[in-house]
Design a protein around this motif. Structure first.
Motif, short mmCIF file in Angstrom:
data_model
loop_
_atom_site.label_atom_id
_atom_site.label_comp_id
_atom_site.label_asym_id
_atom_site.label_seq_id
_atom_site.Cartn_x
_atom_site.Cartn_y
_atom_site.Cartn_z
N ILE A 187 3.08 18.36 37.64
CA ILE A 187 2.99 17.52 36.77
C ILE A 187 1.12 16.14 36.38
O ILE A 187 1.65 16.38 37.34
N ILE A 188 1.33 17.49 34.79
CA ILE A 188 0.45 16.49 34.89
C ILE A 188 0.56 14.78 34.42
O ILE A 188 1.01 14.83 33.32
N THR A 189 -0.09 13.68 35.44
CA THR A 189 0.27 12.56 34.20
C THR A 189 -0.78 11.79 34.27
O THR A 189 -2.18 11.71 34.81
N THR A 190 -1.10 11.41 32.32
CA THR A 190 -2.22 10.77 31.89
C THR A 190 -1.84 8.78 31.65
O THR A 190 -1.05 8.94 31.47
N THR A 191 -2.52 8.39 31.98
CA THR A 191 -2.76 6.96 32.28
C THR A 191 -3.87 6.56 31.66
O THR A 191 -4.95 5.96 32.16
N LEU A 192 -3.61 6.03 30.02
CA LEU A 192 -4.58 6.22 29.00
C LEU A 192 -5.29 4.59 29.71
O LEU A 192 -6.70 4.10 29.36
N ASP A 193 -4.69 3.64 30.16
CA ASP A 193 -5.40 2.53 29.90
C ASP A 193 -5.96 1.94 31.55
O ASP A 193 -5.33 1.47 32.13
N SER A 194 -5.70 3.32 31.90
CA SER A 194 -5.97 3.11 33.84
C SER A 194 -8.13 3.53 34.01
O SER A 194 -8.56 3.75 33.02
N GLU A 195 -7.86 3.75 34.87
CA GLU A 195 -10.12 3.36 35.01
C GLU A 195 -10.10 5.39 35.33
O GLU A 195 -9.21 5.63 35.71
N PHE A 196 -11.39 5.64 34.22
CA PHE A 196 -11.79 6.62 33.84
C PHE A 196 -10.91 8.33 35.40
O PHE A 196 -10.35 8.98 35.59
N ASP A 197 -11.67 7.63 36.53
CA ASP A 197 -11.28 8.59 37.90
C ASP A 197 -9.55 8.49 38.04
O ASP A 197 -9.72 10.05 38.89
N ASN A 198 -8.97 7.25 37.64
CA ASN A 198 -7.36 7.76 37.97
C ASN A 198 -6.82 8.06 37.01
O ASN A 198 -5.43 7.35 36.84
N SER A 199 -7.39 8.13 35.94
CA SER A 199 -6.97 8.64 34.20
C SER A 199 -5.80 9.83 34.44
O SER A 199 -4.86 10.12 34.04
N ILE A 200 -6.37 10.97 35.12
CA ILE A 200 -5.39 11.76 35.36
C ILE A 200 -5.06 12.76 36.68
O ILE A 200 -5.72 12.35 37.50
N MET A 201 -3.39 12.61 37.00
CA MET A 201 -3.22 12.85 38.45
C MET A 201 -2.82 13.87 38.29
O MET A 201 -1.40 14.20 37.31
N LEU A 202 -2.31 14.78 39.39
CA LEU A 202 -1.68 15.94 39.41
C LEU A 202 -0.48 16.01 40.74
O LEU A 202 -0.43 15.55 41.60
N SER A 203 0.31 15.85 40.56
CA SER A 203 1.11 15.88 40.92
C SER A 203 1.79 17.62 41.08
O SER A 203 2.34 18.57 40.79
N ALA A 204 2.44 18.03 43.08
CA ALA A 204 3.16 19.75 43.31
C ALA A 204 4.21 19.27 44.00
O ALA A 204 4.43 17.58 44.54
#
Length: 212
Positions: A116-133
């Protein structure tokens, strides 16, 4: 070789009121999720080596680098999904776009591995894209793409020990906890565990409750 994989792209925003995703999910979640893309493949869904997990890490790291190096660019989840589809279609993977459906239907018979690729547009850039397995119907790791493989190796090492560590006992880093992913993952795991196995034989739908 016959390890199935599912890739999902979604965007999250802080929940306001009782609004929930049209696809369902944990009612206790603090976020609203909008789902963009579901891509399924029958083979090579594993993490290591030439598997889907490593391929996604490389894709996301390159995607983030391109954003970072182009001042005129900004994160857009729809563009990320479109770019991902294009890369899949030109890759060696036998990948297929599948219709967006409810999470209960999607995980009625879960694939071997889900990412699951999750984006958070209002987060800091480094944490704006996360990958879950997920292995089966359980999230085992969420991390920044650039940290994912190292943390997966750490998780895999712990699982090979005689005293296996559970999901809640493994430290995945401050960015996962502070950004709310850790608590959300636990809620999502509980939600998935409550979905019965569902299959159809000769037109008859059969539901089997999970006993673990």
């Amino acid at each position: 070789m016959g390890t199935s994989g599912l890739t999902i792209v979604r965007e999250r925003k802080a929940k306001r009121g009782n609004k929930t995703s049209a696809l369902g999910g944990p009612s206790e979640s603090q976020y609203f999720y909008k789902y963009y893309v579901c891509i399924y493949q029958r083979y090579d869904g594993y993490v290591e080596g030439c598997g889907l997990g490593t391929w996604l890490v490389n894709f996301l790291c390159k995607f983030k680098d391109n954003l970072k190096n182009d001042p005129s660019s900004y994160l857009n989840t729809g563009s990320l999904g479109a770019k991902l589809i294009n890369e899949f279609m030109t890759s060696e993977y036998d990948a297929h776009i599948i219709p967006i459906m409810s999470l209960k239907n999607l995980f009625a018979i879960p694939p071997d591995h889900t990412y699951i690729i999750t984006t958070t547009l209002d987060s800091e850039f480094d944490n704006s894209i996360m990958l879950s397995a997920l292995h089966g119907d359980e999230i085992i790791l969420t991390a920044r793409p650039e940290n994912f493989l190292g943390k997966y190796e750490y998780y895999d090492t712990l699982q090979k020990d005689k005293d296996k560590k559970s999901f809640t006992e493994i430290d995945y880093g401050d960015e996962v906890v502070n950004e709310g992913y850790f608590s959300e993952d636990q809620l999502f795991n509980k939600f998935l565990k409550d979905i019965p196995f569902t299959f159809t034989i000769n037109g008859l739908t059969i539901n089997i409750e999970k006993s673990w």
